[in-house]
Scaffold this motif. Structure first.
Motif, PDB file in Angstrom:
ATOM      1  N   SER A  76      67.056 111.445 -60.360  1.00  0.00           N
ATOM      2  CA  SER A  76      67.621 111.790 -61.476  1.00  0.00           C
ATOM      3  C   SER A  76      68.010 113.308 -61.689  1.00  0.00           C
ATOM      4  O   SER A  76      68.985 113.646 -61.672  1.00  0.00           O
ATOM      5  N   HIS A  77      67.013 114.015 -61.836  1.00  0.00           N
ATOM      6  CA  HIS A  77      67.220 115.600 -61.910  1.00  0.00           C
ATOM      7  C   HIS A  77      65.970 116.402 -61.662  1.00  0.00           C
ATOM      8  O   HIS A  77      64.950 115.538 -61.486  1.00  0.00           O
ATOM      9  N   ALA A  78      66.219 117.583 -61.599  1.00  0.00           N
ATOM     10  CA  ALA A  78      64.888 118.470 -61.130  1.00  0.00           C
ATOM     11  C   ALA A  78      63.922 118.760 -62.431  1.00  0.00           C
ATOM     12  O   ALA A  78      63.560 119.892 -62.444  1.00  0.00           O
ATOM     13  N   HIS A  79      63.475 117.786 -63.200  1.00  0.00           N
ATOM     14  CA  HIS A  79      62.447 118.153 -64.162  1.00  0.00           C
ATOM     15  C   HIS A  79      60.990 117.474 -63.708  1.00  0.00           C
ATOM     16  O   HIS A  79      61.147 116.542 -62.940  1.00  0.00           O
ATOM     17  N   TYR A  80      60.182 118.064 -64.062  1.00  0.00           N
ATOM     18  CA  TYR A  80      58.792 117.776 -64.122  1.00  0.00           C
ATOM     19  C   TYR A  80      58.393 116.488 -64.127  1.00  0.00           C
ATOM     20  O   TYR A  80      57.735 115.693 -63.367  1.00  0.00           O
ATOM     21  N   ASP A  81      59.082 115.809 -65.173  1.00  0.00           N
ATOM     22  CA  ASP A  81      58.856 114.227 -65.588  1.00  0.00           C
ATOM     23  C   ASP A  81      59.536 113.259 -64.554  1.00  0.00           C
ATOM     24  O   ASP A  81      59.247 112.195 -64.661  1.00  0.00           O
ATOM     25  N   HIS A  82      60.227 113.710 -64.028  1.00  0.00           N
ATOM     26  CA  HIS A  82      61.071 112.976 -62.944  1.00  0.00           C
ATOM     27  C   HIS A  82      60.840 113.220 -61.480  1.00  0.00           C
ATOM     28  O   HIS A  82      60.926 112.154 -60.607  1.00  0.00           O
ATOM     29  N   CYS A  83      60.577 114.621 -61.039  1.00  0.00           N
ATOM     30  CA  CYS A  83      60.467 114.655 -59.625  1.00  0.00           C
ATOM     31  C   CYS A  83      58.786 115.313 -59.406  1.00  0.00           C
ATOM     32  O   CYS A  83      58.496 115.805 -58.369  1.00  0.00           O
ATOM     33  N   GLY A 153      75.030 118.596 -66.769  1.00  0.00           N
ATOM     34  CA  GLY A 153      74.966 118.810 -68.414  1.00  0.00           C
ATOM     35  C   GLY A 153      73.526 119.234 -68.687  1.00  0.00           C
ATOM     36  O   GLY A 153      72.986 120.365 -68.803  1.00  0.00           O
ATOM     37  N   HIS A 154      72.645 118.111 -68.638  1.00  0.00           N
ATOM     38  CA  HIS A 154      71.337 118.294 -68.704  1.00  0.00           C
ATOM     39  C   HIS A 154      70.641 119.152 -67.860  1.00  0.00           C
ATOM     40  O   HIS A 154      69.785 120.025 -68.342  1.00  0.00           O
ATOM     41  N   THR A 155      70.931 119.107 -66.663  1.00  0.00           N
ATOM     42  CA  THR A 155      70.775 120.023 -65.718  1.00  0.00           C
ATOM     43  C   THR A 155      71.855 120.376 -64.739  1.00  0.00           C
ATOM     44  O   THR A 155      72.763 119.286 -64.763  1.00  0.00           O
TER      45      THR A 155
HETATM   46 ZN   LIG Z   1      64.864 116.294 -67.849  1.00  0.00          ZN
END
Ligand SMILES: [Zn+2]
Length: 266
Positions: A76-83, A153-155
């Protein structure tokens, strides 16, 4: 303080379950991961945290699948909780990775922007992106075509996904908004990281584009806003609460109101 889901991941374990068709929930109580059985290999949406990878592997196996059958991981996006779990998952399975092209520099060069610090960790989870996704890309595998929508937006590289599944003879559209949070769009965060004000207008434009897509089954990047676990608890043999064509528009409408309240109406 490191987040409890990372220090005590077992407390966040969720028994995996089928949502509808070949779509399954394999995430935890805090962060969603979804699995699509395409009839010829698996597609995984997000890997959650590095500390929860063992729960993800266990969930996939408990459903009777082999993690080695995962051909693609769509993020979904490049954040710690998703990747954050991706390097471990790829190291174990060899799955190919896809991430919004504009988010590739975040996982590879900008650890400060991965939201890992906010969870209480340094980011050591850089990975190679096999497929940098652009708006309109389609990932096809077996009986499934996943349409990728760039929703910044969010990233800057947040990707949202749409695909069809078949449930009891009906074709249903599944949708996920890859980055519904405005936590990266506060005055403080944007100033601290030198982010352009256009991020907020991007976020609202993305919501407008997402609202144009009809969705029968709305799944979330986190299980809370999409009420994933509540819906599963309400399921009966003749009612599947995940099939809810109103939920997508209601969710996107709430996001728009929340953003406009936070920043003032344009
Ligand atoms: Zn995020």
């Amino acid at each position: 303080m490191p987040a409890e889901v990372c220090t005590h991941p077992w407390m966040y374990a969720v028994e995996p379950f089928r949502i509808a068709g070949g779509l399954y929930y394999v995430g935890n109580r805090d962060v969603s991961c979804h699995l699509i059985d395409t009839g010829d290999g698996l597609i995984l949406l997000d890997t959650a945290f590095p500390q929860t990878v063992y729960l993800l592997l266990e969930s996939i196996r408990r459903l009777g699948f082999d993690p080695n059958e995962v051909a693609y991981i769509l993020h979904s996006h490049a954040h710690y909780d998703h990747c954050g779990g991706t390097p471990a998952f790829v190291g174990l399975t060899g799955a190919a990775t896809a991430l919004g092209a504009a988010d590739v520099p975040i996982v590879q060069e900008h650890a400060a922007l991965t939201w890992a610090p906010e969870y209480g960790f340094e980011f050591h989870e850089a990975f190679d992106v096999d497929i940098p996704l652009q708006d309109g890309d389609v990932i096809a595998l077996g009986n499934t075509k996943v349409c990728c929508m760039h929703t910044p937006g969010h990233t800057p590289g947040t990707m949202s996904y749409f695909f069809e599944i078949t449930e009891e003879g009906a074709t249903l559209t599944v949708g996920i908004h890859g980055g519904p949070g405005i936590n990266t769009l506060t005055d403080q965060y944007m100033e601290e990281h030198g982010l352009p004000a256009t991020r907020r207008t991007d976020y609202l434009s993305s919501l407008a584009r997402l609202r144009e897509r009809p969705v029968d089954i709305f799944i979330g990047a986190h299980p809370g806003p999409s009420r994933t676990l509540e819906r599963q608890a309400q399921r009966t043999s003749d009612h599947n609460p995940f099939v809810d064509p109103e939920a997508w528009q209601a969710f996107l409408g709430d996001l728009q109101r929340t953003a406009e309240q936070a920043w003032g109406s344009p």
